[in-house]
Design a protein around this motif. Structure first.
Motif, mmCIF file in Angstrom:
data_model
loop_
_atom_site.group_PDB
_atom_site.id
_atom_site.type_symbol
_atom_site.label_atom_id
_atom_site.label_comp_id
_atom_site.label_asym_id
_atom_site.label_seq_id
_atom_site.Cartn_x
_atom_site.Cartn_y
_atom_site.Cartn_z
ATOM 1 N N ASN A 1 0.859 -1.060 0.070
ATOM 2 C CA ASN A 1 0.105 0.130 0.214
ATOM 3 C C ASN A 1 1.025 1.245 0.047
ATOM 4 O OD1 ASN A 1 -2.631 -1.046 -0.297
ATOM 5 N ND2 ASN A 1 -2.769 -1.280 1.981
ATOM 6 N N GLU B 1 -3.295 -3.657 6.389
ATOM 7 C CA GLU B 1 -2.223 -2.734 6.814
ATOM 8 C C GLU B 1 -2.648 -1.744 8.080
ATOM 9 O OE1 GLU B 1 -0.637 1.533 4.758
ATOM 10 O OE2 GLU B 1 -2.575 0.519 4.214
ATOM 11 N N ARG C 1 -6.112 -2.607 2.950
ATOM 12 C CA ARG C 1 -5.929 -1.646 3.687
ATOM 13 C C ARG C 1 -6.331 -1.819 5.127
ATOM 14 N NH1 ARG C 1 -4.164 2.911 5.330
ATOM 15 N NH2 ARG C 1 -5.491 4.582 5.867
ATOM 16 N N GLU D 1 -2.796 1.872 -2.486
ATOM 17 C CA GLU D 1 -3.831 2.708 -1.849
ATOM 18 C C GLU D 1 -4.416 3.691 -2.790
ATOM 19 O OE1 GLU D 1 -6.873 4.036 0.889
ATOM 20 O OE2 GLU D 1 -5.668 2.035 0.760
#
Length: 143
Positions: A31, A61, A58, A37
């Motif tokens: 990301n 993460e 996400r 992202e």
């Protein structure tokens, strides 16, 4: 500092090749450094399954980052949560290597850092990526 070897690629592949398991730290790395992202934000809505996977990246993460850099629920972090940047000396101390070793890792691209006013600054997240992703190196020169 001893480091374990990474798992072979086939350990991440399941269901006859139809499923790949991606560790949360790798999701955070992709990301941040591969721009997933940004890709998710720019291309959202084109493919529902891709959207769901990128959203899962996400979430993974954020879960990993909270554990890696500390939250109010976790044990007290090494630094206050609002202070994200470390000097090369601070990073070296946390890694158990020399300041020169940290600068070498930055120069070779193994450790992500930013030059601010002529001095290297390493984010706590980048330090954690380096610490965890550094598993492929072995110390064959000391044998």
């Amino acid at each position: 500092m001893t480091r374990s070897q990474p798992r072979p690629a086939e350990h991440y592949i399941h269901a006859g090749g139809g499923v790949i398991v991606v560790p949360a730290r790798v999701c955070a790395y992709l990301n941040r450094y591969a721009g997933l992202e940004s890709f998710r934000r720019e291309n959202g809505g084109r493919d529902a399954e891709v959207d769901a996977i990128l959203l899962a990246f996400r979430v993974a993460e954020m879960t990993w980052r909270n554990a890696a850099i500390g939250t109010t629920k976790a044990a007290a972090p090494e630094l206050a949560a609002h202070y994200e940047w470390l000097s090369t000396t601070q990073a070296a101390s946390r890694l158990g290597i020399t300041d020169r070793g940290v600068r070498s890792a930055i120069a070779t691209g193994r450790l992500h850092a930013e030059s601010i006013a002529g001095r290297w600054r390493i984010s706590r997240e980048a330090l954690q990526h380096f610490r965890q992703g550094h598993t492929t190196e072995t110390r064959t020169d000391t044998n």
